[in-house]
Design a protein around this motif. Sequence first.
Motif, PDB file in Angstrom:
ATOM      1  N   VAL A 100      -8.914  -1.955  21.963  1.00 35.48           N
ATOM      2  CA  VAL A 100      -8.537  -0.756  21.216  1.00 35.48           C
ATOM      3  C   VAL A 100      -7.492  -1.102  20.164  1.00 35.48           C
ATOM      4  N   ASN A 101      -7.867  -0.934  18.906  1.00 31.35           N
ATOM      5  CA  ASN A 101      -6.980  -1.240  17.781  1.00 31.35           C
ATOM      6  C   ASN A 101      -5.815  -0.248  17.738  1.00 31.35           C
ATOM      7  N   VAL A 102      -4.574  -0.762  17.824  1.00 35.64           N
ATOM      8  CA  VAL A 102      -3.407   0.132  17.731  1.00 35.64           C
ATOM      9  C   VAL A 102      -2.593  -0.110  16.456  1.00 35.64           C
ATOM     10  N   PHE A 103      -2.531  -1.355  15.962  1.00 33.15           N
ATOM     11  CA  PHE A 103      -1.868  -1.647  14.686  1.00 33.15           C
ATOM     12  C   PHE A 103      -2.821  -2.454  13.810  1.00 33.15           C
ATOM     13  N   SER A 104      -2.815  -2.165  12.512  1.00 38.45           N
ATOM     14  CA  SER A 104      -3.642  -2.893  11.551  1.00 38.45           C
ATOM     15  C   SER A 104      -2.767  -3.508  10.481  1.00 38.45           C
ATOM     16  N   GLY A 105      -3.151  -4.700  10.032  1.00 35.20           N
ATOM     17  CA  GLY A 105      -2.457  -5.377   8.939  1.00 35.20           C
ATOM     18  C   GLY A 105      -3.445  -6.232   8.180  1.00 35.20           C
ATOM     19  N   GLY A 106      -2.999  -7.383   7.699  1.00 36.49           N
ATOM     20  CA  GLY A 106      -3.914  -8.289   7.000  1.00 36.49           C
ATOM     21  C   GLY A 106      -4.553  -7.653   5.792  1.00 36.49           C
ATOM     22  N   ALA A 154       5.922   7.246  18.531  1.00 37.95           N
ATOM     23  CA  ALA A 154       7.083   6.370  18.377  1.00 37.95           C
ATOM     24  C   ALA A 154       7.290   5.946  16.929  1.00 37.95           C
ATOM     25  N   VAL A 155       6.201   5.629  16.213  1.00 37.42           N
ATOM     26  CA  VAL A 155       6.350   5.161  14.829  1.00 37.42           C
ATOM     27  C   VAL A 155       6.457   6.329  13.866  1.00 37.42           C
ATOM     28  N   GLY A 156       6.020   7.516  14.293  1.00 34.44           N
ATOM     29  CA  GLY A 156       6.234   8.728  13.520  1.00 34.44           C
ATOM     30  C   GLY A 156       5.592   8.709  12.146  1.00 34.44           C
ATOM     31  N   GLY A 157       6.293   9.300  11.192  1.00 32.13           N
ATOM     32  CA  GLY A 157       5.741   9.491   9.857  1.00 32.13           C
ATOM     33  C   GLY A 157       5.636   8.234   9.029  1.00 32.13           C
ATOM     34  N   GLU A 158       6.195   7.100   9.482  1.00 27.73           N
ATOM     35  CA  GLU A 158       6.125   5.887   8.666  1.00 27.73           C
ATOM     36  C   GLU A 158       4.747   5.243   8.694  1.00 27.73           C
ATOM     37  N   ALA A 159       3.877   5.635   9.622  1.00 23.00           N
ATOM     38  CA  ALA A 159       2.594   4.958   9.803  1.00 23.00           C
ATOM     39  C   ALA A 159       1.453   5.748   9.169  1.00 23.00           C
ATOM     40  N   GLY A 160       0.567   4.997   8.502  1.00 21.99           N
ATOM     41  CA  GLY A 160      -0.701   5.555   8.080  1.00 21.99           C
ATOM     42  C   GLY A 160      -1.783   5.055   9.010  1.00 21.99           C
ATOM     43  N   LEU A 177      -2.879   1.959  13.428  1.00 26.26           N
ATOM     44  CA  LEU A 177      -1.655   2.392  12.759  1.00 26.26           C
ATOM     45  C   LEU A 177      -1.195   1.317  11.778  1.00 26.26           C
ATOM     46  N   VAL A 178      -0.813   1.717  10.588  1.00 27.76           N
ATOM     47  CA  VAL A 178      -0.339   0.798   9.551  1.00 27.76           C
ATOM     48  C   VAL A 178       1.145   1.046   9.336  1.00 27.76           C
ATOM     49  N   THR A 179       1.964   0.029   9.622  1.00 27.77           N
ATOM     50  CA  THR A 179       3.418   0.140   9.471  1.00 27.77           C
ATOM     51  C   THR A 179       3.880  -0.944   8.498  1.00 27.77           C
ATOM     52  N   ARG A 180       4.007  -0.614   7.257  1.00 27.71           N
ATOM     53  CA  ARG A 180       4.363  -1.600   6.229  1.00 27.71           C
ATOM     54  C   ARG A 180       5.810  -2.056   6.405  1.00 27.71           C
ATOM     55  N   GLY A 181       6.006  -3.350   6.195  1.00 24.75           N
ATOM     56  CA  GLY A 181       7.341  -3.908   6.275  1.00 24.75           C
ATOM     57  C   GLY A 181       7.798  -4.253   7.678  1.00 24.75           C
ATOM     58  N   ARG A 182       6.985  -3.991   8.676  1.00 26.02           N
ATOM     59  CA  ARG A 182       7.325  -4.320  10.051  1.00 26.02           C
ATOM     60  C   ARG A 182       6.702  -5.661  10.430  1.00 26.02           C
ATOM     61  N   THR A 183       7.400  -6.439  11.226  1.00 27.22           N
ATOM     62  CA  THR A 183       6.888  -7.753  11.606  1.00 27.22           C
ATOM     63  C   THR A 183       5.864  -7.632  12.733  1.00 27.22           C
ATOM     64  N   THR A 184       5.084  -8.699  12.891  1.00 25.36           N
ATOM     65  CA  THR A 184       4.120  -8.746  13.985  1.00 25.36           C
ATOM     66  C   THR A 184       4.827  -8.646  15.330  1.00 25.36           C
TER      67      THR A 184
END
Length: 395
Positions: free
Chosen positions: A138-144, A183-189, A196-203
């Motif tokens: 189950v995908n919870v965070f996306s990056g790349g 937990a990540v609230g409004g910062e995530a798309g 969830l996409v959280t820009r500027g956050r580390t892996t």
Amino acid sequence: MSVRVTQVALRGILDSRARRTVEAELTVDCRHTGRGSAARAIAPGRRERRRGAERRLGRLTETEQALIPLLCGRDFDGQRDFDESLTGIDDRLDLGADLTLSLSLAWARACGSRWSRPLHQIVADLAGTTPALPRPLVNVFSGGIHLPGPPDTFQQIMIIPDRGTPAADIELACAVYDRLAEAVGGEAGLSASSGLVTRGRTTAWQLEQARTACDAVAPDIALGVDVAAEHLAGDGGYRFEGAVLSAGELGDRLLGLAADFGIGYIEDPFDPADEAAWQGFRPPTALVVGDDLFATTPGRVRPGLAGGILLKPTQAGTLTGTVEAARAARAAGLQLAVSHRSGETEDTAMCDLAVGVGAQLIKVGGPRRGDRLAKYNQLLRLAESVDADRHASFA
């Protein structure tokens, strides 16, 4: 027993990113109709079978419609015969794996209607396997590639619930995902695959958040990562969070993260061409899975490179081609994981494929949006047709 194709319709439809893809509708023996469509990747791997150009909406062009007379009125001796004919036509006309896959799925469903066989049983018959229920990744965070600019982070961070049935697994996954979203609230798309996409956050930060959410719900949930290293390769190494790492350095970073956060699944840790790195990477507690490495191609599958294979029907171009890759992987001792693409449709065939071949794992994205939820709901339906004690083992 041969079956005759009596009608074919091809049309352009929208995928989940509002990009154009293809859908096929096929009738056999004048009264049994099936439908299939193809997902589209944001960035296809360089080894996978070529897809067609982005289609127009509605009725397809004369070039693509030229395929119809090559199928209509012909008798075929089953799925393999039909799919081999499709591949041969594509080799001549270069229509693309998305079009052949859509037709392949439509044929399977039409024949399933004729024989009163559900799609997962059609797949099991073709593969010579016993259906089994997979565990969800189950995908919870996306990056790349889901972030702007050259990729330099992992493409996905996942959770892997294990409660023995799709219903229990999905309930647990939703509980963890909801906790993370709060937990990540409004910062995530949301990414195209509903991570969830959280820009500027580390892996490491994302993994820590995922681990904390899992521990609050059920401490034994494993984590997984899709490195998607083919997209990180460049500049003489692998781009990762502002640095360029050698294969050895990237492998060491992965081993450290696996130990720190309980990672049990690592997908595409290195570029497909970097086989020495693949051969030397053996995490003690994680399954290493090849996606772009194998590209759902039987001829690329061999032991010693990874512990599992990611199966993507759009890479193979037909149902038979996907099943053949699964058979080759099993013969090589690999575990099976069936995967979505970034641009999905409402088609749930990947779930029937996973159950039919007895895959250990399935990736359909995060539990958000209709295209992803359709897959989770199909897994719940399929669980009613497969014994509850046939949950595929994953180690």
